[in-house]
Design a protein around this motif. Structure first.
Motif, PDB file in Angstrom:
ATOM      1  N   ARG A 124       0.792  -1.236  -0.175  1.00 11.25           N
ATOM      2  CA  ARG A 124      -0.095  -0.037  -0.055  1.00 11.25           C
ATOM      3  C   ARG A 124       0.923   1.217  -0.005  1.00 11.25           C
ATOM      4  O   ARG A 124       0.318   2.326   0.003  1.00 11.25           O
ATOM      5  CB  ARG A 124      -0.948   0.132   1.211  1.00 11.25           C
ATOM      6  CG  ARG A 124      -0.165   0.040   2.365  1.00 11.25           C
ATOM      7  CD  ARG A 124      -0.853  -0.366   3.673  1.00 11.25           C
ATOM      8  NE  ARG A 124      -1.959   0.820   3.935  1.00 11.25           N
ATOM      9  CZ  ARG A 124      -2.905   0.852   4.972  1.00 11.25           C
ATOM     10  NH1 ARG A 124      -3.037  -0.102   5.817  1.00 11.25           N
ATOM     11  NH2 ARG A 124      -3.524   1.826   5.259  1.00 11.25           N
TER      12      ARG A 124
ATOM     13  N   ASP B  69       1.107   6.642   1.848  1.00 15.91           N
ATOM     14  CA  ASP B  69       0.147   5.410   1.779  1.00 15.91           C
ATOM     15  C   ASP B  69      -0.972   6.026   0.894  1.00 15.91           C
ATOM     16  O   ASP B  69      -1.767   6.801   0.807  1.00 15.91           O
ATOM     17  CB  ASP B  69      -0.734   5.555   3.387  1.00 15.91           C
ATOM     18  CG  ASP B  69      -1.826   4.584   3.511  1.00 15.91           C
ATOM     19  OD1 ASP B  69      -2.004   3.757   2.645  1.00 15.91           O
ATOM     20  OD2 ASP B  69      -2.137   4.258   4.543  1.00 15.91           O
TER      21      ASP B  69
ATOM     22  N   THR C 132      -3.641   4.327  -0.054  1.00  9.62           N
ATOM     23  CA  THR C 132      -5.016   3.802   0.404  1.00  9.62           C
ATOM     24  C   THR C 132      -6.200   4.943   0.767  1.00  9.62           C
ATOM     25  O   THR C 132      -7.167   4.735   0.849  1.00  9.62           O
ATOM     26  CB  THR C 132      -4.998   2.538   1.245  1.00  9.62           C
ATOM     27  OG1 THR C 132      -4.727   2.969   2.443  1.00  9.62           O
ATOM     28  CG2 THR C 132      -4.306   1.433   0.948  1.00  9.62           C
TER      29      THR C 132
ATOM     30  N   GLU D 128      -8.412   8.070   0.744  1.00 12.56           N
ATOM     31  CA  GLU D 128      -9.453   8.242  -0.252  1.00 12.56           C
ATOM     32  C   GLU D 128      -8.979   9.538  -1.196  1.00 12.56           C
ATOM     33  O   GLU D 128      -8.951   9.885  -2.102  1.00 12.56           O
ATOM     34  CB  GLU D 128     -10.472   8.844   0.288  1.00 12.56           C
ATOM     35  CG  GLU D 128     -11.741   9.079  -0.619  1.00 12.56           C
ATOM     36  CD  GLU D 128     -13.090   9.315   0.044  1.00 12.56           C
ATOM     37  OE1 GLU D 128     -13.795   9.762  -0.515  1.00 12.56           O
ATOM     38  OE2 GLU D 128     -13.411   8.838   1.107  1.00 12.56           O
TER      39      GLU D 128
END
Length: 541
Positions: A465, A480, A482, A484
């Protein structure tokens, strides 16, 4: 797409004699999947300055910029032959290929590859060590950008050595080699004898009067092209037809029908010979290697980036726009603006925090929006380090949505505590001065820059990730993916590969055996999570 590509890598792309264990190997510059992406659970916080999560460090005798290649318990990397005086900096030719023990960093063996076209050591765009080695677990191939490639067995015995004088019209960074089956993909001039007459330097530090096409010569004879080299003999098997500029990083992948192909481009600064400017997709399938599938003219194209693509789209940057081409036909589908209508998380020094701005104009670049070669496509997002400002950017390949996050320009790591690390915003440290092992101040763009903009940077790497983005000062950003939106929450850590102001690197961070590997001007570094590394940093031989 990933599972298909992985199957191709395992069965065809690398033609390994042993089953490919992705956790143990990073066999070529672009990694086991050919796209600088692997799965895994890497360490995300470390510090070379403090010895934090560092398994071992092995000093190198001279500067080098190749990424680290790994196969099981063997690690491969290159540096230049050590210089004895600072005056030699502008006239290096020969490199050393090293094999180290992956677990300890101990030197196992080394070989020397001669060169013929001299170059500046640790340039901001290239030197003789710019290309990472390739291995298939039985042999390793080292590459000297100054005019040699060699094949060696895993004990360092030479199988073959190929030498020539390369064309040197302008500096290049990452036309990184690939291994496809039994064929090495390599960008080089068509006619070696004629190409050798085109040299940027008449003498060390003295530019030649001209780097034009030699009089009476068909210019296509001195174009650079992707070549297919037999890994077993070093012989040229084929050459593509439309040309590849040395500023571009070709990327190998698979078509929807399973055929292998390579995305590559022409264009850029310094009046490259290869024309017309544009993007191409060339087949690597058996029996049609080097055949052009399509070639699209793109006026004003500057492809100083990795030519990422997938089964639907081929991606690029042109001026201040992101372009999306159809993989099947090369048709231009979308031309997405990157400098308008963006969402930006900008650092506010007064409040000591970021603030979010919507629908704003951002001049992220000059001729092109990205720091050279610092781009990667992951899912529906094309990520890139901006050219003009210290912004990490990403654009959605379908909708054209653009997001930027301002990052610190440089990390000055504290010797004792991460809490006391200093993040420099807007500009780097005013006395950056990296030195090689002998104490000479080498490393172009390391003294005056931060590793963003007009420099050929290392490719980002995705592990699981997390996205790892190293820059020339040894600062490494960990993101990161992941989250949104691209906000401060995405910034997991800012790590160092050595003391601020003293560290220099243009090498991609690689991953194998649950460890990260880095290469700076002075050393090779093995990074490991706390559960694996223990408390003491080992020093390799």
């Amino acid at each position: 797409m990933m599972s298909t590509l992985r199957a191709v890598i395992c069965d065809v792309l690398l033609c390994f004699c042993h089953p490919l264990e992705a956790d143990d190997n990073w066999p070529q510059p672009a990694g086991p999947n050919g796209n600088w992406q692997v799965e895994g659970d890497p360490a995300v916080r470390w510090s070379v300055t403090r010895g934090e999560n560092i398994r071992w460090r092995t000093p190198m005798p001279e500067a080098g910029m190749s990424g680290v290649t790994v196969w099981g318990n063997r690690l491969f990397v290159t540096t230049h032959v050590p210089i004895e005086t600072l005056e030699e900096k502008d006239s290096v030719t020969d490199i050393i290929g090293f094999c180290l023990d992956t677990d300890s960093g101990k030197l196992l063996w080394q070989v020397t590859l001669p060169g013929s076209a001299f170059i500046s050591l640790a340039g901001g765009f290239t030197d003789g060590t710019v290309f990472a080695p390739i291995t298939d677990g039985e042999h390793v191939w080292f590459f000297n950008r100054c005019g040699a490639m060699g094949c060696y067995d895993m004990n360092g015995r030479q199988v073959w050595l190929r030498e020539w004088t390369p064309r040197f019209k302008h500096n290049n960074r990452q036309a990184e080699p690939y291994l496809v089956g039994n064929t090495i993909l390599y960008v080089e001039v068509a006619d070696k004898e004629l190409g050798a007459r085109v040299q940027k330097w008449a003498a060390p530090g003295v530019k030649a009067k001209s780097t034009d096409v030699p009089e009476g010569v068909d210019e296509k004879a001195v174009w650079t092209y992707l070549h297919g080299i037999d890994k077993r003999t070093g012989e040229v098997l084929w050459r593509e037809n439309v040309g590849t500029v040395i500023h571009n990083t070709p990327v190998v992948g698979t078509l929807p029908d399973g055929r292998i192909a390579v995305s590559h481009a022409r264009g850029g600064p310094h009046q490259p010979f290869e024309k017309p400017f544009g993007h191409s997709l060339t087949s690597l399938a058996s029996g049609e290697e080097g055949r052009t599938l399509w070639s699209t003219d793109l006026r004003g194209y500057d492809p100083s980036f990795a030519s990422h693509w997938n089964s639907k789209y081929v991606f690029g940057f042109r001026r201040g726009h992101h372009i999306v081409l159809d993989t099947a036909t090369g048709t231009l589908l979308r031309d997405q603006p990157l400098y308008t209508g963006a969402t930006v998380w900008k650092w506010n020094a007064r409040n000591n925090d970021w603030s979010r701005q919507s629908n704003v104009a951002v001049k992220a670049g000059k001729g092109h929006p990205n720091t050279n070669q610092a781009n990667i496509v992951i899912g529906d997002w094309h990520w890139f380090l901006s050219h003009n400002v210290h912004y990490l950017g990403r654009v959605h390949v379908e909708t054209g949505e653009v997001e930027y996050l301002e990052l610190p320009a440089q990390l000055m790591a504290d010797e004792h505590s991460r809490e006391h690390d200093v993040w420099l915003w807007g500009q780097g440290h005013d006395s950056n001065l990296p030195h090689n092992a002998a104490g000479f101040a080498v490393g172009d763009h390391g003294q005056t820059g931060t590793g963003w903009g007009h420099i050929s940077a290392a490719s980002p790497t995705r592990v699981g990730r997390y996205l790892f983005l190293p820059v020339v000062t040894g600062t490494v950003y960990v993101i990161d993916m992941t989250v949104e939106s691209l906000s401060p929450e995405a910034l997991v850590a800012v790590n160092d590969l050595g003391p601020g102001g003293e560290t220099w690197t243009l090498a991609t961070v690689t991953f194998a055996g649950n460890r990260l590997f880095a290469h700076t001007m002075k050393e090779i570094i093995c990074i490991e999570s706390p559960a694996e590394s223990g408390s003491q940093t080992q020093q390799g031989d």
